[in-house]
Motif scaffolding. Sequence first.
Motif, PDB file in Angstrom:
ATOM      1  N   LYS A 255       2.522  12.439  -1.465  1.00 57.26           N
ATOM      2  CA  LYS A 255       2.381  13.873  -0.867  1.00 57.26           C
ATOM      3  C   LYS A 255       2.936  15.000  -1.608  1.00 57.26           C
ATOM      4  O   LYS A 255       2.305  16.077  -2.144  1.00 57.26           O
TER       5      LYS A 255
ATOM      6  N   LYS B 182       0.145  15.429  -4.359  1.00 57.95           N
ATOM      7  CA  LYS B 182      -1.205  15.838  -4.026  1.00 57.95           C
ATOM      8  C   LYS B 182      -0.671  17.479  -4.140  1.00 57.95           C
ATOM      9  O   LYS B 182      -1.451  18.483  -4.611  1.00 57.95           O
TER      10      LYS B 182
ATOM     11  N   GLU C 220      -8.931  17.182  -1.295  1.00 56.72           N
ATOM     12  CA  GLU C 220      -7.560  17.303  -0.658  1.00 56.72           C
ATOM     13  C   GLU C 220      -7.110  15.986  -0.337  1.00 56.72           C
ATOM     14  O   GLU C 220      -5.851  15.982  -0.587  1.00 56.72           O
ATOM     15  N   ASP C 221      -7.887  15.075   0.216  1.00 63.10           N
ATOM     16  CA  ASP C 221      -7.317  13.578   0.619  1.00 63.10           C
ATOM     17  C   ASP C 221      -7.711  12.732  -0.409  1.00 63.10           C
ATOM     18  O   ASP C 221      -8.692  12.193  -0.153  1.00 63.10           O
TER      19      ASP C 221
ATOM     20  N   GLU D 282      -7.773   9.621  -3.431  1.00 64.55           N
ATOM     21  CA  GLU D 282      -7.058   8.221  -3.781  1.00 64.55           C
ATOM     22  C   GLU D 282      -6.381   8.350  -4.788  1.00 64.55           C
ATOM     23  O   GLU D 282      -6.901   9.100  -5.756  1.00 64.55           O
TER      24      GLU D 282
END
Length: 1650
Positions: A762, A765, A823-824, A826
Amino acid sequence: MKAVVLALALAFVGNKSVFTAPEFDAGKTYVYKYEAFIMSGLPEEDLARAGIKISTKVLISNEAQNTYVLKLVEPELYEYSGYWPKDPAEPATKLKAALAPQFAIPIKFEYTNGAIGKIFAPEEISTLVLNIYRGLLNILELNIKKTHKVYDLQEVGQGVCKTLYSINEDERLENILLTKTRDMNHCHERIMKDIGLAYTEKCETCQRESRNLKGTTTYSYVLKPVPSGLMILKAESNELIQFSPFSEGNGDAEMKTKQSLVFLEVKKELIPTIKAEYHQRGSLMYEFSDELLETPLQLIKISNAKAQIMESLNHLVSHDAEIVHEDAPLKFLELIQILRKVRREDLEMNWNQIKKMPTQRRWFLEAIPAVGTPDALELIKEIFLAEEISVIEAVQAFATAVHMVTADTETIKIFESLITNHKVVENPVLREIIFLGYGTMVSKECVESDCPAELIKPIQDRLAEAVAKSEIEKIILYIKVLGNAGHPASLKSITKLMPIHGTAAASLPMRVHAEAIMALRNIAKKEHRQVQELALQLYMDKALHPELRMLSCIVIFETRPSMGLVTTIANAVKTEENLQVASFTYSHMKSLSRSPSTIHSSVSEACSVAMKILGSKLDRLSFRFSKAIHADYYNNTLMLGAASTAFYINDAATILPRTVVAKISAFLAGAAADVLEIGVKTEGLQEVLLKNPALSDDADRITKMKRVIKALSNWRSQPNTEPLASVYIKFFGQEIAFANVDKVMIDWVNAREVPIKEYGKKVLKTLLHSDIDFHYAKPMLAAEVRRILPTAAGLPMELSLYTAAVAAAAIKIKPTTSPHLPEDFELSKLLETDIELESEIRPSVAVNTYAVMGVNTAILQAALVTRAKVYSVMPAKIAARLNIKDGDFKIEALPVSVPENITSVNVETFAVVRNIEEPNVERITPILPTEALKSISKRTSKSSEILPLESEANPIVNYKVRPFAKRYCIKNHGVGLRACFKVETESVDFMKNTTLYNLVLQRNISFSVKPIEGEEVERLEMEVKVGAKAAEKLIKRINLDEEENVEDAGPVLMKLNKILSSRRNSSSSSSSSSSSSSASSRSSSSSRSSRTSSVSSSSSSRSIRKNINAAVLPSNSSSSSSSSSSSSSSSSSSRRRSSSSSSSSSSSRSVSDSARTSSASSLASLFSDSSSSSSSSALDSKVKAGFDLECLFGHHQIFNEAYLFLQNKGLDEEDIVLVVILRAVKNNKKMVGYQIAAYLDKPTARVHLIVAALAPEDKWRLCADGVLLSQHKVTAKVAWGEECKRYSTLVTGETGLVGSSPAARLRLSWERLPSALRRYGKMVDEYIDSEILDDLVHTKSKNSTRQIYITVAAESDEIVDFIVKTPMNTTYKKSLHLPVSMPINELKHYIPFDEVFEKVHFLITKAAAAECSYLDDKLTTFNNRTYTHEMPSSCYQVLAQDCTEELKFMVLLRKDSKEQHHINVKIADIDIDLLQEKHNVTVHVSLTNGVVVYAPSHGLQEVYCDNDSWKIKVVDWMKGKTCGLCGKADGEIRQEYRTPNGRLAKNSVSFAHSWILPSESCRDNSECRLKLDSVQMEKQVTIHGDNTKCYSVEPVPRCLPGCIPTKTTSVNVGFSCQSIDSDTNPFDRSVDIRETTQAHLSCSCTAKCS
């Protein structure tokens, strides 16, 4: 008779030597003029001083019998800040007006026979004003004796102090002259308040030699006899208080107080009465008032508390967000001072206002703990219980408050209420902080006076309850709390936990005992005698675990033992059986004997005597044994020093010690403090990391092994060590945190499933998707040390030291990704993403330190202040780029604006006065007479933190000021920067050259970094390229011409090159027999160097390589015939060799034993190139013959090295695997820097590194080339200078054999070296010769002037020979003992440069393992103690086993009727039998699957057996946990013979018999026919006239009933004699007498045996 009485009466009346006390007649008012002047500064004139002057008329009248009224009339107040004595005092008009209402109110006091009694005053008079009255009344205190003229007594004033009276008569004026002198150095009830010194320990010895604070007061009276007694005509007092933190003969800062009381007149009008209610307000003793809440740095008038707090918070937030203001610490101190003075309601109102304002909230929570008042602590408690702060905020607030809050009954009750709160109890971190904090508060409360035992009763009750419930973790916590408190009343509770008091305490875990012992240290500060007795009892109890005894030793020496106690311990060490305890105690006393500090002087002297008693025998113990190391430094003149202490407590000489404690102490101004202490315990950590985790659940295995050991007599398992690692931290002697890493903690963490991975993902990111703009500031009140004491005038004097700091950082990060990440995403996407980060960080810190001496009250301050300000701002702007896919990494340092000085230090001393009625006005005068300063505004209406100063119109020019300024600068044209260090100071001619005076001088120190004009740098870059395309990053191409280098090498090397090239080509053509030549064949093989080992087996090169292989490869035989004949019967160790060693040994057999002998010579032949008769005879007398390295390092190396470096130009850009560019890009676009290129050629095992300057005109380079020539030889060459031709070195490492001993050599040679390097090399050589290796043999010899040889050969597992040959001399040592044992047999067959890390790990494991062996009836234990062992026939004996309850392994041994040894190994569910049958060893395994007897995870490193010997090795973490014939492996050779029941046998025979596994019946399947029994002594013994029977307390092997002995041996055992009718177990008795009896070793049984 009447005439005689009349004559005596007349004589008594006429005697002038009879004096009375001063009296004030009734109906009259006595008028006096009173002045008091208090001034602080340095003693020299014309330096700045600060002071207060009081001038008034005093009216005194008699109101009633022994009660008088005192009133001040026309009082005047003056402030002084100037150069004494030239500058006048300035009237404090506003302050006088503010105090006028209080001065107008008269006070009352009792006065009887010259002694002041009770004082009465209305409540309107403040304590401060009443103390001024006390200063005046102090003059009236006169204790006149009627019959003595000179006497001394204890008089009340600023305490109860020794006072000397002297009375004389002035017959001409008919006056009495009285002088009294009060010695304030001898006051047993001195009124003094210390703040911030609770953790320090006073050094009475230091203060006796040189007092830091000393003072005296002298009162002079002129008294006139009057009919009613005496009347005071004039009184003067002079008080001098001197202070210096150093022990120098002169140069103290001083505080002077002068008082004058002059009689003016007597009035008939009495003092008018007022309507007021008078209350008793104490006596003449000084009373503290609001000065305890005031910092002497500023006066703040509270008008609107809520608004003032918010104004300070907003100012700190707005001015210290990105870069700290240099005066931010002072502003933070201002906030703390306001918070100290406001009411609790105001604190709550402010919190409610700012609790939702994140930045203001953080500053408020940082300041509240530093306030240190009960109201502040109560507020923290309330907002925590209301869940208005997080757990992290609560932890920080409480942890700080524990040390900053002033301890009293109220604050202790607050902590007591917290320890019962469920929110605290349920959180382990908070519970730990609050409980430990409770103990700390009790300790601070009791530091100066005795406090009631009820303060620790809550903890004692909890401890008793935890012991009853066996809650170990709670017991340990409560012990630590009592240890922090250090209350003498807790000694009884802690003593109950000691193992010497009953079975209940003995059943507790050992870590409880250890914590209880360590808790005694703080108690010893008050009750050292009782603690000494208890600790000595523990230390002398040899039945205790050695660790507990060593901890007791620590406690004893922290109680400052006497000479008698230390010598008692020394005598005990002489006969100590446990070497761990002996080594620890000896090293502790030896370290303390070298202590030069005055604080430890008595202990140091006692330990010096102990060293003479003990001698140096224990010095030879290695690092495996426990040690205590103490080192300190102390300067008596400066009264300054530091000490470091380390305790290394080991149990079984394992790699990880049981306990390590490190402590740092500081000595300052006659006081000592344990600043920091860290303790780490690794009791079970090593076992947890290495052993098999599945063992603890294997119940079947344990049951099976217990059946075997059941037969042992009274076998007792050792307690199983819980897997545990723990750490604790102490700050100023108080434990602030501890943690235990055990199964409970691990389960607690696992149960919460802390999502570390998800949290990290988190954060990553967030970093890559959004810009970051973060600001953080951290304030800290690092030190607040104060000492407040009254002066003769009634105003308080303060000595204080404050240090406050504020650190801040502004961080900005801007990310850019290509391609853009969703955004998400890997994490694997990062491998294909180009990431760029631009960051800017501006860290800054401001530190202010103030040292103050002067008057500090709530309404006025006058002091001498030394202020040191440290300010630093170090901004940086960094851009980074990362491309994992292409192997690119780039980081840039971009231009950023910097202040003029990156770091600055400013020290100045000044005199300052201020009063509460003019809070924005200060009168400041610098200490040196360069300029005086007017009264100016300190703060504007917006509360600026800058302290402005203006110069006065009349500078003093009478004295010459000596300024000093020096700038030191260095330039780096490569990066275009210039760094400067500047120092400025000022002094005057008449100042003393002392440490204190030098500290108060004005100093300015600054450090700046600026660009060089005309050479500004645009940016600094570092680029890294890894992989096959690394050559793309090259900026400067370097072409290495091979032929040019060959010519430079000379004609001889050119010929060698041709020879070696032809042989390399020949080797390549016949590569069918070489596994590596095919891998090295390439189209450009003519320019490649072939790996030397690849041609070692080639038939074409065998004739050249024969000597090389014979030297570097191991051989097991002296000739080829013997080698071949022994190949069929090689030992198990030879069968474990690698195939490469076996194949290589065939070539080595061609070297005959005669050839080797002919080349061998003594060790002396290696010492000098030219030997002389004198040197040879000297060396031959010191060394043995046969140590020859010619067979190891033959004349072949010149071929290998020439071949390597003549071919070093063969690598091209295709072999580049790494490129690093370090450069500075200037504004003119020129590049300056370096380029690093790494080449790798795997087929030839070659690494090449080139460092080159980027500037086109710069030809400086560094070239490094390394290659693995063979599996036993590696070499590298480093050259540097212009085109790598100016300097060069060659390093070669080789391994091989010297005779049968493995050896290694390192050779360093050079062609040319820089002169500086040669000079430093000579210095190192001389230092090593003279300081470090004094016990080695040194010889002067003419060695090669350009070579250094280091050769090491191993004679055995623990003994090596080495030679160091330098150009200047030769150093060697025969039979040097190593601190650890090395597996030499394994080293003989190892290839050193193949799988290096695996081999190093294995060798370390083997070296750390303990070995037990048997050969020729000689058994050598794990502790390397050898004894003759005659084994019983057919009965198993326990060789070694795991003696914990886990029973991880067991090894048994028996000898059958054919004298063959049978070894049985039990590991887990496996039974392995090793049988010696003639010339073979047969292995029988209880499982069908194959098994190797190698189980380090079970604790058993190795079991080995051959025809006539066997050996057992256990892993390091099993040391101290084994038992059997091989011992405990704990290094305790004095306690080697430990029997199964724990007794210590006196001889090896009795010890060996105790480990026999007896038989239950002669009819069972076992051939053993022995039992262990207690035998009765044959002869009769009479004790006290009664006949007794004596039985052996040690088991003796005897034949079973029905069997007769066929072989016996004598054994000496202990017997216990009891009455004939006694039936107690003899094994539990003590030894009364020792006698020899017969033990049976072999039996023959009849058919009727039972």
